[in-house]
Design a protein around this motif. Sequence first.
Motif, PDB file in Angstrom:
ATOM      1  N   UNK A   8       0.844  -1.203   0.000  1.00  0.00           N
ATOM      2  CA  UNK A   8       0.000   0.000   0.000  1.00  0.00           C
ATOM      3  C   UNK A   8       0.872   1.242   0.000  1.00  0.00           C
ATOM      4  N   UNK A   9       0.299   2.325  -0.480  1.00  0.00           N
ATOM      5  CA  UNK A   9       0.957   3.636  -0.487  1.00  0.00           C
ATOM      6  C   UNK A   9       0.401   4.482   0.637  1.00  0.00           C
ATOM      7  N   UNK A  10       1.295   5.119   1.382  1.00  0.00           N
ATOM      8  CA  UNK A  10       0.836   6.182   2.288  1.00  0.00           C
ATOM      9  C   UNK A  10       1.277   7.519   1.706  1.00  0.00           C
ATOM     10  N   UNK A  11       0.308   8.364   1.443  1.00  0.00           N
ATOM     11  CA  UNK A  11       0.557   9.675   0.840  1.00  0.00           C
ATOM     12  C   UNK A  11       0.708  10.713   1.945  1.00  0.00           C
ATOM     13  N   UNK A  12       1.932  11.162   2.186  1.00  0.00           N
ATOM     14  CA  UNK A  12       2.182  12.219   3.168  1.00  0.00           C
ATOM     15  C   UNK A  12       1.782  13.568   2.583  1.00  0.00           C
ATOM     16  N   UNK A  13       1.172  14.402   3.425  1.00  0.00           N
ATOM     17  CA  UNK A  13       0.771  15.742   2.981  1.00  0.00           C
ATOM     18  C   UNK A  13       1.049  16.735   4.092  1.00  0.00           C
ATOM     19  N   UNK A  14       0.082  16.904   4.982  1.00  0.00           N
ATOM     20  CA  UNK A  14       0.263  17.803   6.133  1.00  0.00           C
ATOM     21  C   UNK A  14       0.319  16.979   7.413  1.00  0.00           C
ATOM     22  N   UNK A  15       0.999  15.860   7.346  1.00  0.00           N
ATOM     23  CA  UNK A  15       1.097  14.911   8.460  1.00  0.00           C
ATOM     24  C   UNK A  15       2.504  14.327   8.505  1.00  0.00           C
ATOM     25  N   UNK A  16       3.505  15.187   8.543  1.00  0.00           N
ATOM     26  CA  UNK A  16       4.891  14.775   8.343  1.00  0.00           C
ATOM     27  C   UNK A  16       5.497  14.204   9.623  1.00  0.00           C
ATOM     28  N   UNK A  17       4.925  13.098  10.074  1.00  0.00           N
ATOM     29  CA  UNK A  17       5.353  12.475  11.326  1.00  0.00           C
ATOM     30  C   UNK A  17       5.105  10.966  11.261  1.00  0.00           C
ATOM     31  N   UNK A 196      14.573  33.452   2.884  1.00  0.00           N
ATOM     32  CA  UNK A 196      14.062  34.764   3.307  1.00  0.00           C
ATOM     33  C   UNK A 196      14.414  35.003   4.770  1.00  0.00           C
ATOM     34  N   UNK A 197      13.596  34.489   5.691  1.00  0.00           N
ATOM     35  CA  UNK A 197      13.847  34.691   7.109  1.00  0.00           C
ATOM     36  C   UNK A 197      15.159  34.073   7.557  1.00  0.00           C
ATOM     37  N   UNK A 198      15.808  34.711   8.493  1.00  0.00           N
ATOM     38  CA  UNK A 198      17.108  34.240   8.953  1.00  0.00           C
ATOM     39  C   UNK A 198      17.019  33.465  10.268  1.00  0.00           C
ATOM     40  N   UNK A 199      15.838  33.459  10.891  1.00  0.00           N
ATOM     41  CA  UNK A 199      15.730  32.837  12.200  1.00  0.00           C
ATOM     42  C   UNK A 199      14.551  31.866  12.238  1.00  0.00           C
ATOM     43  N   UNK A 200      14.398  31.058  11.179  1.00  0.00           N
ATOM     44  CA  UNK A 200      13.328  30.080  11.115  1.00  0.00           C
ATOM     45  C   UNK A 200      13.565  29.000  12.170  1.00  0.00           C
ATOM     46  N   UNK A 201      12.488  28.541  12.824  1.00  0.00           N
ATOM     47  CA  UNK A 201      12.613  27.503  13.839  1.00  0.00           C
ATOM     48  C   UNK A 201      13.117  26.197  13.237  1.00  0.00           C
ATOM     49  N   UNK A 202      13.743  25.388  14.061  1.00  0.00           N
ATOM     50  CA  UNK A 202      14.204  24.076  13.637  1.00  0.00           C
ATOM     51  C   UNK A 202      12.999  23.219  13.278  1.00  0.00           C
ATOM     52  N   UNK A 203      13.098  22.508  12.153  1.00  0.00           N
ATOM     53  CA  UNK A 203      11.993  21.691  11.670  1.00  0.00           C
ATOM     54  C   UNK A 203      12.168  20.241  12.117  1.00  0.00           C
ATOM     55  N   UNK A 204      11.158  19.426  11.828  1.00  0.00           N
ATOM     56  CA  UNK A 204      11.235  18.006  12.111  1.00  0.00           C
ATOM     57  C   UNK A 204      10.434  17.597  13.330  1.00  0.00           C
ATOM     58  N   UNK A 205      10.105  16.307  13.368  1.00  0.00           N
ATOM     59  CA  UNK A 205       9.236  15.769  14.411  1.00  0.00           C
ATOM     60  C   UNK A 205       9.851  15.892  15.798  1.00  0.00           C
ATOM     61  N   UNK A 206      11.138  15.604  15.926  1.00  0.00           N
ATOM     62  CA  UNK A 206      11.787  15.694  17.238  1.00  0.00           C
ATOM     63  C   UNK A 206      11.770  17.129  17.761  1.00  0.00           C
ATOM     64  N   UNK A 208       9.676  19.441  17.046  1.00  0.00           N
ATOM     65  CA  UNK A 208       8.297  19.783  17.399  1.00  0.00           C
ATOM     66  C   UNK A 208       7.932  19.249  18.774  1.00  0.00           C
ATOM     67  N   UNK A 209       8.320  18.011  19.051  1.00  0.00           N
ATOM     68  CA  UNK A 209       8.029  17.437  20.369  1.00  0.00           C
ATOM     69  C   UNK A 209       8.812  18.150  21.459  1.00  0.00           C
ATOM     70  N   UNK A 210      10.011  18.598  21.147  1.00  0.00           N
ATOM     71  CA  UNK A 210      10.773  19.384  22.128  1.00  0.00           C
ATOM     72  C   UNK A 210      10.044  20.692  22.440  1.00  0.00           C
ATOM     73  N   UNK A 240       3.331  26.094  13.819  1.00  0.00           N
ATOM     74  CA  UNK A 240       3.864  25.537  12.578  1.00  0.00           C
ATOM     75  C   UNK A 240       3.938  24.013  12.640  1.00  0.00           C
ATOM     76  N   UNK A 241       4.065  23.466  13.830  1.00  0.00           N
ATOM     77  CA  UNK A 241       4.131  22.015  13.981  1.00  0.00           C
ATOM     78  C   UNK A 241       2.769  21.373  13.750  1.00  0.00           C
ATOM     79  N   UNK A 242       1.715  22.047  14.167  1.00  0.00           N
ATOM     80  CA  UNK A 242       0.368  21.579  13.852  1.00  0.00           C
ATOM     81  C   UNK A 242       0.065  21.798  12.376  1.00  0.00           C
TER      82      UNK A 242
END
Length: 474
Positions: A8-17, A196-206, A208-210, A240-242
Amino acid sequence: MPREFPLAIHWFRRDLRTLDNLALHHASKAAKGVIPVYVVSNWKDEHLWTGPNRQSFLCDSLASLDKNLQVIGGRLIIRSGNAVEALLGLAAETGAQAIFYNQDPDPFGKSTESHLEESCESRGIACRGYHDHTLHPPGEVLTQTGEPYRVFTPYSKNWLQLEKPAPVAKPKVLATPAEIASDNLPTLEHWNLNPAGEQILKAGERAAHDRLKRALKERLINYKDLRDIPSTPGTSRISQDLRFGLLSPRTVYAKTAKLLEEFPNQVGIQTFIKELAWREFYMAILHHYPHVLEDEFSPAWRGLPWDEPDEKFEAWKEGRTGFPIIDAGIRELLATGFMHNRVRMIVAMFLTKDLHIDWRLGEQFFMQHLTDGEIASNNGGWQWSAGTGADAAPYFRIQNPWSQTKRYDPKGTYIKRWVPELVDVPAKALLEAPKDGKPIAADYPLPCVDHKTERDRTLAIFKRHKQELGRATL
């Protein structure tokens, strides 16, 4: 227990976790092997509804997701172009018998899902969508007569009483076939964008949980008292994490509810939970009234006369209006991809009520720069400030930027952080318009408008429109 599908395929969209992901969870239960895929959009250069901040955060989140998937025997397959064509092509290429995905809350995403479902049905491919982006589907929180709510307070009372779904388990193994070809992970170059922005928050699931852990430990207890103070880290900072689904609303609610059990009747925690309800209220409004992306939610205010954007609009977009709190907010946004929520309201109401510029232009500007740009919440916030939306501020409630500064940044801490020209200006001088015709600082502009004059003009515009509408309905 036999699996329903070999692949099966799981299509990731706005659920990057990988944690508490409803569609991924069900795909891993139903199939022996799962192909995680993300389809990169193929627009180039400028976009009316997104920009480099959000795309940069997306790229980093996808890179993080790929690593997390590898831990459980998967890997992220990247394709680009039309999502339906890419998914059907992947299914034909691999022999996958099913496509799992979490439903999108926005009209464009829903339209894509409908097309995918029709295409899968004609090809004999199972297509299964799950409601994952909010705690309750829009059709679940309705009035006693089965109608959608138009006002937040009764909506929230109903929402709060409903039993909340629990988080689901992370898949133990995905068993993604190794031979499947994949495009490279995207970078900003894919869309011909520059950082553009120089101070974007760190991305990724970890990460976000932090942030969620930090909010639970340090911020939610005092959330009610500190969330409106832009110079203080009093908000959760997980928007942004939500938005990208690095956190699920089920996980956020469950952990917050557990904290409330430890501190019963704690107003700060209760206030934060109501903010989760506001998020879902605006998504319900967008679901039931999708015209809000084009028109005013309230029919009474459609056709309002807005001024043509001019040099004052350009000054607003660059943070040089001569109103310190406005300029600080815009400059924070341009530098970081974020603007404090209280300041968002002040900035939005200034554009619509002091400069008389169409809220749609401000909505678009925010979406182009915000890392956490969420279509429903952004639209709801702008229409609230303009006085045209669901449960909006009345048209005659017009915030004074100077008094708002006095209330929420009385020492000028936030202003001086983002407007360096004003660092040496006494805080008192930031709380009211200059009266001597001289700028607050030598290299800082005079206010581009007089607030009282523009307030009176706004009241007259809305009253006139209301009267004309009344005559038209006679």
